[in-house]
Write an enzyme that holds these catalytic residues in place. Structure first.
Site, PDB file in Angstrom:
ATOM      1  N   LYS A  13      30.239  26.385  49.285  1.00 54.22           N
ATOM      2  CA  LYS A  13      30.543  25.547  48.136  1.00 54.22           C
ATOM      3  C   LYS A  13      30.532  26.360  46.784  1.00 54.22           C
ATOM      4  O   LYS A  13      31.576  26.077  46.044  1.00 54.22           O
ATOM      5  CB  LYS A  13      29.850  24.078  47.920  1.00 54.22           C
ATOM      6  CG  LYS A  13      29.744  23.274  49.231  1.00 54.22           C
ATOM      7  CD  LYS A  13      29.174  22.059  49.027  1.00 54.22           C
ATOM      8  CE  LYS A  13      27.619  22.206  48.850  1.00 54.22           C
ATOM      9  NZ  LYS A  13      26.978  22.722  50.119  1.00 54.22           N
ATOM     10  N   ARG A 124      22.566  35.400  52.624  1.00 56.51           N
ATOM     11  CA  ARG A 124      22.921  35.164  51.450  1.00 56.51           C
ATOM     12  C   ARG A 124      22.098  35.896  50.427  1.00 56.51           C
ATOM     13  O   ARG A 124      20.827  35.796  50.636  1.00 56.51           O
ATOM     14  CB  ARG A 124      23.117  33.856  51.137  1.00 56.51           C
ATOM     15  CG  ARG A 124      23.349  33.341  49.801  1.00 56.51           C
ATOM     16  CD  ARG A 124      23.855  32.017  49.656  1.00 56.51           C
ATOM     17  NE  ARG A 124      22.695  31.028  49.681  1.00 56.51           N
ATOM     18  CZ  ARG A 124      23.253  29.676  49.536  1.00 56.51           C
ATOM     19  NH1 ARG A 124      24.385  29.049  49.342  1.00 56.51           N
ATOM     20  NH2 ARG A 124      22.265  28.738  49.446  1.00 56.51           N
ATOM     21  N   ARG A 157      17.089  33.197  48.112  1.00 56.78           N
ATOM     22  CA  ARG A 157      16.618  31.954  47.645  1.00 56.78           C
ATOM     23  C   ARG A 157      15.381  31.677  48.703  1.00 56.78           C
ATOM     24  O   ARG A 157      15.465  31.517  49.976  1.00 56.78           O
ATOM     25  CB  ARG A 157      17.537  31.025  47.863  1.00 56.78           C
ATOM     26  CG  ARG A 157      18.320  30.822  46.230  1.00 56.78           C
ATOM     27  CD  ARG A 157      19.668  30.205  46.434  1.00 56.78           C
ATOM     28  NE  ARG A 157      19.530  28.663  47.067  1.00 56.78           N
ATOM     29  CZ  ARG A 157      20.493  27.898  47.362  1.00 56.78           C
ATOM     30  NH1 ARG A 157      21.754  28.211  46.627  1.00 56.78           N
ATOM     31  NH2 ARG A 157      20.148  26.700  47.914  1.00 56.78           N
TER      32      ARG A 157
HETATM   33  P1  ADP Z   1      22.882  23.997  49.217  1.00 52.54           P
HETATM   34  O1  ADP Z   1      23.973  23.254  49.095  1.00 52.54           O
HETATM   35  O2  ADP Z   1      23.380  25.220  49.791  1.00 52.54           O
HETATM   36  O3  ADP Z   1      21.739  23.409  50.161  1.00 52.54           O
HETATM   37  P2  ADP Z   1      22.239  23.617  46.419  1.00 52.54           P
HETATM   38  O4  ADP Z   1      22.264  24.819  45.721  1.00 52.54           O
HETATM   39  O5  ADP Z   1      23.563  22.740  46.347  1.00 52.54           O
HETATM   40  O6  ADP Z   1      22.139  24.120  47.877  1.00 52.54           O
HETATM   41  O7  ADP Z   1      20.859  22.660  46.168  1.00 52.54           O
HETATM   42  C1  ADP Z   1      19.707  23.151  46.602  1.00 52.54           C
HETATM   43  C2  ADP Z   1      18.876  22.227  46.452  1.00 52.54           C
HETATM   44  O8  ADP Z   1      18.865  21.400  45.321  1.00 52.54           O
HETATM   45  C3  ADP Z   1      18.894  20.822  47.468  1.00 52.54           C
HETATM   46  O9  ADP Z   1      18.283  21.361  48.870  1.00 52.54           O
HETATM   47  C4  ADP Z   1      17.939  19.697  46.528  1.00 52.54           C
HETATM   48  O10 ADP Z   1      16.933  19.983  46.835  1.00 52.54           O
HETATM   49  C5  ADP Z   1      18.641  19.928  45.334  1.00 52.54           C
HETATM   50  N1  ADP Z   1      19.465  19.099  45.036  1.00 52.54           N
HETATM   51  C6  ADP Z   1      20.984  19.706  44.614  1.00 52.54           C
HETATM   52  N2  ADP Z   1      22.071  18.722  44.448  1.00 52.54           N
HETATM   53  C7  ADP Z   1      21.252  17.461  44.671  1.00 52.54           C
HETATM   54  C8  ADP Z   1      21.772  16.054  44.712  1.00 52.54           C
HETATM   55  N3  ADP Z   1      22.759  15.884  44.325  1.00 52.54           N
HETATM   56  N4  ADP Z   1      20.727  15.271  45.191  1.00 52.54           N
HETATM   57  C9  ADP Z   1      19.471  15.757  45.472  1.00 52.54           C
HETATM   58  N5  ADP Z   1      19.044  16.994  45.394  1.00 52.54           N
HETATM   59  C10 ADP Z   1      19.828  17.889  44.934  1.00 52.54           C
END
Ligand code: ADP
Length: 225
Positions: A13, A124, A157
């Site tokens: 994404k 990653r 990460r």
């Molecule tokens: P990925 O999609 O690869 O898991 P992201 O960078 O989008 O990674 O998100 C990392 C973390 O941030 C998630 O595991 C969660 O803890 C938090 N997070 C991100 N977006 C949201 C959301 N819309 N609602 C709740 N938690 C979120």
């Protein structure tokens, strides 16, 4: 144009959002990036969720989105990545956009087999300075462990460690994947095969966006509401 990039953790994404943001000249809005920046600048409240692969509570995330949507930089739209992540967030987003006379134009659903996604997450690396993403197999940096864009050091990460990856995929299946039906019913969802190389995924996404968002260039004309 308001574009939502949807899909499981590790499906690409962030990478796709960055390229689409450059192409359509609208900012990439990533809730994950926002939370990681918050943690870096001392907000320790969020660590318990983000680093363990759990969802941050809706009350916190929705505020971030509401505040974001009011910012001038998102006037012409955004590429939204990581939100909505459950059905309530999807409804919240629709309402928040409706209030400012906007709507989601298209939801790109990135689809790839689970094994591929796990493999990608473990390969990653992210720039700890500017957040740029790399993959040690498919998108290597020019210099080992150094960001091509800003020379910052590349790191893994915390939530890309194997146990946390499993947790995140579980949370995705249980809480996030129902959002697919929400957008399917609204006929906004386009599935894209994300097991292909980044360039092919990008080309498919651009084709889908151009087909569904009429005259994207016009939507960006300065001064237009
Ligand atoms: P990925 O999609 O690869 O898991 P992201 O960078 O989008 O990674 O998100 C990392 C973390 O941030 C998630 O595991 C969660 O803890 C938090 N997070 C991100 N977006 C949201 C959301 N819309 N609602 C709740 N938690 C979120």
């Amino acid at each position: 144009m308001q574009i939502v990039i949807f899909g499981s953790p590790g499906v690409g994404k962030g990478t796709l959002s960055d390229s689409l943001s450059a192409k359509y000249k609208v900012p990439h809005l990533s809730t994950g990036d926002i939370f990681r920046a918050e943690i870096k600048s001392g907000n320790s409240e969020l660590i318990q969720y983000v680093e363990k692969g759990l969802l941050v509570p809706d009350s916190v995330v929705n505020k971030v989105i509401e505040k974001g949507l009011k910012q001038d930089s998102y006037r012409n739209g955004f590429i939204l990545d990581g939100y909505p992540r459950n059905a309530d967030q999807a409804v919240f987003l629709d309402n928040a956009l409706w209030k400012i006379n906007k709507r989601v134009n298209i939801v790109i659903n990135l689809v790839a087999p689970e094994e591929a996604v796990i493999e990608r997450l473990t390969q990653r690396r992210m720039c700890s300075k500017c957040g740029a993403l790399y993959n040690l197999v498919t998108m290597k940096p020019k210099k080992k462990d150094v960001c091509d864009k800003c020379d910052g050091p590349l790191v893994q990460r915390k939530d890309d460690e194997p146990e946390t990856v499993k947790k995140r995929i579980g949370v995705y299946k249980e809480e996030t994947s129902p959002v697919i039906d929400y957008y399917k019913k609204k006929k906004m969802l386009v599935d894209i095969d994300a097991s292909k190389r980044p360039k092919e995924v990008y080309n498919s996404a651009v084709r889908a966006i151009n087909a569904s968002v009429k005259e994207p260039a016009e939507a960006q004309t300065p001064g237009q509401q």
